[in-house]
Write a protein that holds these residues in place. Sequence first.
Motif, mmCIF file in Angstrom:
data_model
loop_
_atom_site.group_PDB
_atom_site.id
_atom_site.type_symbol
_atom_site.label_atom_id
_atom_site.label_comp_id
_atom_site.label_asym_id
_atom_site.label_seq_id
_atom_site.Cartn_x
_atom_site.Cartn_y
_atom_site.Cartn_z
ATOM 1 N N TYR A 81 0.921 -1.090 0.052
ATOM 2 C CA TYR A 81 0.047 0.208 -0.010
ATOM 3 C C TYR A 81 0.863 1.252 0.058
ATOM 4 C CZ TYR A 81 -3.509 -3.424 1.357
ATOM 5 O OH TYR A 81 -4.106 -4.647 1.427
ATOM 6 N N ASP A 82 0.572 1.906 -1.128
ATOM 7 C CA ASP A 82 1.502 3.343 -1.123
ATOM 8 C C ASP A 82 0.849 4.406 -0.301
ATOM 9 O OD1 ASP A 82 -0.617 3.936 -2.491
ATOM 10 O OD2 ASP A 82 0.370 4.228 -4.385
ATOM 11 N N GLN A 83 -0.303 4.307 0.332
ATOM 12 C CA GLN A 83 -0.908 5.587 0.878
ATOM 13 C C GLN A 83 -0.255 5.775 2.264
ATOM 14 O OE1 GLN A 83 -2.633 2.806 0.015
ATOM 15 N NE2 GLN A 83 -4.192 2.319 1.750
ATOM 16 N N HIS A 84 0.792 5.079 2.813
ATOM 17 C CA HIS A 84 1.160 5.029 4.114
ATOM 18 C C HIS A 84 2.469 5.664 3.948
ATOM 19 C CE1 HIS A 84 -2.237 2.664 5.658
ATOM 20 N NE2 HIS A 84 -1.772 1.740 4.841
ATOM 21 N N ALA A 85 3.164 6.059 2.927
ATOM 22 C CA ALA A 85 4.555 6.557 2.716
ATOM 23 C C ALA A 85 4.787 7.720 3.629
ATOM 24 C CB ALA A 85 4.695 6.591 1.317
ATOM 25 N N ILE A 86 3.959 8.572 3.702
ATOM 26 C CA ILE A 86 4.169 10.027 4.352
ATOM 27 C C ILE A 86 4.283 9.511 5.923
ATOM 28 C CG2 ILE A 86 3.378 11.997 5.085
ATOM 29 C CD1 ILE A 86 2.155 12.296 2.370
ATOM 30 N N ALA A 87 3.500 8.841 6.558
ATOM 31 C CA ALA A 87 3.352 8.331 7.801
ATOM 32 C C ALA A 87 4.457 7.574 8.354
ATOM 33 C CB ALA A 87 1.947 7.778 8.191
ATOM 34 N N ALA A 88 5.109 6.780 7.159
ATOM 35 C CA ALA A 88 6.212 5.785 7.431
ATOM 36 C C ALA A 88 7.581 6.913 7.508
ATOM 37 C CB ALA A 88 6.320 4.767 6.041
ATOM 38 N N PHE A 89 7.546 7.769 6.771
ATOM 39 C CA PHE A 89 8.919 8.464 6.931
ATOM 40 C C PHE A 89 8.834 9.474 7.990
ATOM 41 C CE2 PHE A 89 9.227 7.209 2.314
ATOM 42 C CZ PHE A 89 10.561 6.582 2.368
ATOM 43 N N ASP A 90 7.562 9.742 8.554
ATOM 44 C CA ASP A 90 7.429 10.413 9.758
ATOM 45 C C ASP A 90 7.837 9.614 11.073
ATOM 46 O OD1 ASP A 90 6.443 12.904 8.483
ATOM 47 O OD2 ASP A 90 4.301 12.387 8.817
ATOM 48 N N ALA A 91 7.845 8.276 10.725
ATOM 49 C CA ALA A 91 8.384 7.345 11.670
ATOM 50 C C ALA A 91 9.789 7.052 11.638
ATOM 51 C CB ALA A 91 7.281 6.169 11.650
ATOM 52 N N ASN A 92 10.516 7.855 10.964
ATOM 53 C CA ASN A 92 11.811 7.824 10.608
ATOM 54 C C ASN A 92 12.488 6.487 9.871
ATOM 55 O OD1 ASN A 92 12.539 10.036 11.951
ATOM 56 N ND2 ASN A 92 12.281 9.327 13.965
ATOM 57 N N ALA A 93 11.535 6.136 8.965
ATOM 58 C CA ALA A 93 11.902 4.901 8.279
ATOM 59 C C ALA A 93 13.016 5.490 7.138
ATOM 60 C CB ALA A 93 10.644 4.387 7.347
ATOM 61 N N ILE A 94 13.851 4.188 7.057
ATOM 62 C CA ILE A 94 14.942 4.244 6.149
ATOM 63 C C ILE A 94 14.406 4.366 4.528
ATOM 64 C CG2 ILE A 94 17.184 3.178 5.290
ATOM 65 C CD1 ILE A 94 17.305 4.591 8.161
ATOM 66 N N ASP A 95 13.609 3.461 4.230
ATOM 67 C CA ASP A 95 13.102 3.373 3.002
ATOM 68 C C ASP A 95 11.640 2.659 3.244
ATOM 69 O OD1 ASP A 95 13.183 3.362 0.210
ATOM 70 O OD2 ASP A 95 14.985 2.178 0.148
ATOM 71 N N TYR A 96 10.986 2.645 2.014
ATOM 72 C CA TYR A 96 9.779 2.348 1.757
ATOM 73 C C TYR A 96 9.683 1.422 0.550
ATOM 74 C CZ TYR A 96 4.389 2.832 2.111
ATOM 75 O OH TYR A 96 3.048 2.758 2.172
ATOM 76 N N LEU A 97 9.458 0.079 0.807
ATOM 77 C CA LEU A 97 9.352 -0.766 -0.624
ATOM 78 C C LEU A 97 7.913 -1.158 -0.698
ATOM 79 C CD1 LEU A 97 12.464 -3.250 0.405
ATOM 80 C CD2 LEU A 97 12.453 -1.083 -1.052
ATOM 81 N N LEU A 98 7.580 -1.021 -2.138
ATOM 82 C CA LEU A 98 6.146 -1.493 -2.487
ATOM 83 C C LEU A 98 6.324 -2.640 -3.123
ATOM 84 C CD1 LEU A 98 4.752 1.939 -4.005
ATOM 85 C CD2 LEU A 98 3.933 0.420 -1.955
ATOM 86 N N LYS A 99 5.433 -3.655 -2.508
ATOM 87 C CA LYS A 99 5.343 -4.834 -3.064
ATOM 88 C C LYS A 99 4.533 -4.929 -4.285
ATOM 89 C CE LYS A 99 4.991 -7.039 1.477
ATOM 90 N NZ LYS A 99 3.817 -7.917 2.290
ATOM 91 N N PRO A 100 4.863 -5.565 -5.491
ATOM 92 C CA PRO A 100 6.415 -6.560 -5.412
ATOM 93 C C PRO A 100 7.470 -5.872 -5.874
ATOM 94 C CG PRO A 100 4.701 -6.601 -7.542
ATOM 95 C CD PRO A 100 4.071 -5.881 -6.466
ATOM 96 N N PHE A 101 8.356 -6.316 -5.547
ATOM 97 C CA PHE A 101 9.733 -5.551 -5.538
ATOM 98 C C PHE A 101 10.718 -6.590 -5.965
ATOM 99 C CE2 PHE A 101 9.328 -6.476 -1.024
ATOM 100 C CZ PHE A 101 10.448 -7.174 -0.839
ATOM 101 N N ASP A 102 11.814 -6.329 -6.812
ATOM 102 C CA ASP A 102 12.787 -7.094 -7.054
ATOM 103 C C ASP A 102 14.099 -6.754 -6.375
ATOM 104 O OD1 ASP A 102 14.189 -4.795 -7.727
ATOM 105 O OD2 ASP A 102 13.601 -5.057 -9.994
ATOM 106 N N HIS A 103 15.055 -7.992 -6.449
ATOM 107 C CA HIS A 103 16.220 -7.877 -5.585
ATOM 108 C C HIS A 103 16.869 -6.803 -5.757
ATOM 109 C CE1 HIS A 103 19.596 -10.719 -4.121
ATOM 110 N NE2 HIS A 103 19.470 -9.683 -3.362
#
Length: 248
Positions: A81-103
Amino acid sequence: MRVMIVDDERPARERLRRLLTQEADVASVTEARDGVEALELIAREQPDVLLLDIQMPEVSGLELAASLPAPAPLVVFVTAYDQHAIAAFDANAIDYLLKPFDHARLRRALARVRARLAQQPAPVATATAPVLATQPVRQLLIAERGATRIVPVEQIQWLETADNYVVLHTAAGQPLMRQTLAGLLLQLGEPFVRCHRRAAVQLAWVEALLPLDKGDGELLLRGGARVPCSRQYRAGVLDALRGGPQQR
């Protein structure tokens, strides 16, 4: 580095584990099926980074990130889910991977983790002196009857062991947390001090130390609660109340 995968979907955990086996510097990989299990494992495993799903039952990834014990592991959110990206970086996330992602995308996230870890000072610890939390957690998350209860740490007056649980005594109730008293005190840090083999208090709630026979005592708390203080811990409690070193 030590990695913990937190995801309620087994195929997602297994795929991440397979990809991580191709990283030479990944020393260990631990799995947690939800946020509650992750909180129990983090104190023991001490991961460097969490690969953390967001939408999970009982405790979401965002709630878990807000309740991590300090010093907290780095967080990389892994979600569909991409709608949580802003909240994630507010929580000091290093990165935000959207499924599906590659190696390749995972490797870019791990490169950011490595860069951040390289900037951190190496921790100093001994087998006899565990490292206490330098920035205590602000709240605890407790799963009960299908819901998640949020308990602000400042509201906890004292702690009491009950078999494999710890009772959190607050004015609003006494929720149970599946944890050892010693492990919880390491998470909570300096505001708390052990006063009995089965109890600990938050120093800000203590009003008086009342003497009993044979060197034992009771701690009188704001609100009227009385907590046992055995002679074994009395000196440590007094030192803590004076602002001196604490013994756990």
